[in-house]
Design a protein around this motif. Structure first.
Motif: not given
Length: 341
Positions: A116-140
């Motif tokens: 797992i690579d932790r980043g800013i643009n992508v919250a969590l990038a996994l070695s199997d090619g999938t990603m976990r995008e960080h949720c947006d805390g507030l709506t528009a």
């Protein structure tokens, strides 16, 4: 005094990770009242949504029932309640119960390993090619409401006479801002819990970079003799890293993986984002933002930079992080446990 004594006992215990006890910060501490003993709480579930508890100096209090309690819920987990704590947050008072569940040692997790690579643009990038995008805390709409509240508080501060007490209207505006920010924080924390639970349930060995986050968050101001450069840009980067809560992600993965028979492994961080996972050629020119293109003419692999870093993390060897109840025991991830004769 009991809690204070236990804090010093944990500090002097060489097998405990606790640090030296320090004074509470006036503005950094949560308003909380501790109930150290659980025998007089007399917790009763009134219905599906509500329960009741006895609190010293307060009496019988109702609370919202959100989770099964060991030794209290019928058909729930075995164990007992050892104490409670009342915590005041922006949304009101909450009660947190300390529990001592009875659980058996988990079997070894059969899941595959993952990096797992932790980043800013992508919250969590996994070695199997999938990603976990960080949720947006507030709506528009909620973001716009928060922006208007902040502008309103600025106008109210300008009309405030220096040295005079804060007006009730300004305090009310501050409370509304605190509730909006607390909502965003709770949603981000909930996303983090759900994501780490899913990862700990799916994978047996989870590898992450051994980052020194405190050093990464140092200011770039410098000194009067040697002033820093790009101070504003570095401050924005520090805020982005803090919002991602990289350290808390690993902390959640550690105890959740240990409870499921898995483990978390920390690998050295240098070079993971600049090295091609296919040919092993390392060159900073290979990475351009989120795109990785190997400059080695023999290889020429291209793809997402975070995925490439996650694969390098998965291929690296590291030190297993001790889980809950297994302090001080570390083992190389490639070393097999001794077999019985």
């Amino acid at each position: 005094m009991k809690t204070y004594r236990q804090a010093w006992a944990n500090f002097f215990n060489p097998d405990h990770p606790a640090k030296r006890p320090t004074f509470k910060g006036r503005f950094r501490s949560r308003m909380a009242v501790d109930v150290p003993q659980g025998r007089d709480l007399n917790i009763v579930r009134l219905n599906r949504r509500w329960g009741a508890v006895n609190l010293p100096k307060v009496g019988r209090v109702r609370f919202r029932w959100t989770k099964d309690l060991p030794g209290v819920t019928k058909g729930g987990p075995a164990g007992r309640i050892t104490g409670a704590r009342l915590v005041k947050q922006a949304h009101g008072w909450h009660i947190v119960f300390r529990t001592e569940p009875q659980v058996s040692a988990p079997a070894s997790h059969p899941g595959p390993p993952v990096g797992i690579d932790r980043g800013i643009n992508v919250a969590l990038a996994l070695s199997d090619g999938t990603m976990r995008e960080h949720c947006d805390g507030l709506t528009a709409g909620e973001k716009e409401h928060l922006r208007r509240l902040e502008k309103k508080s600025a106008r109210q501060r300008r009309t405030r006479t220096p040295g005079q007490p804060t007006s009730k209207r300004l305090r009310r505006t501050y409370d509304q801002i605190a509730k909006a920010r607390a909502t965003a924080k709770r949603r981000a924390f909930d996303w983090q819990h759900q994501t780490t639970t899913e990862l700990a349930t799916t994978f047996g060995v989870i590898k992450v970079e051994d980052l020194r986050i405190t050093n990464m968050l140092r200011s770039a101001k410098g000194t009067a003799e040697a002033p820093g450069k790009n101070v504003a840009q570095k401050s924005g980067l520090n805020r982005s890293i803090s919002e991602q809560a990289w350290g808390r992600t690993v902390t959640l993965l550690e105890y959740k993986s240990a409870d499921r028979g898995g483990q978390v492994v920390k690998v050295p961080a240098p070079g993971t984002s600049q090295t091609c996972h296919r040919c092993g050629h390392r060159d900073p020119a290979s990475r351009n933002g989120t795109v990785f293109a190997c400059v080695n003419p023999v290889c020429g692999w291209g793809g997402h930079a975070d995925t490439n870093a996650a694969i390098n993390i998965n291929n690296a060897d590291g030190i297993a992080v001790p889980g809950r109840g297994d302090l001080g025991v570390t083992r190389s991830v490639k070393r097999q446990p001794p077999r019985a004769a």
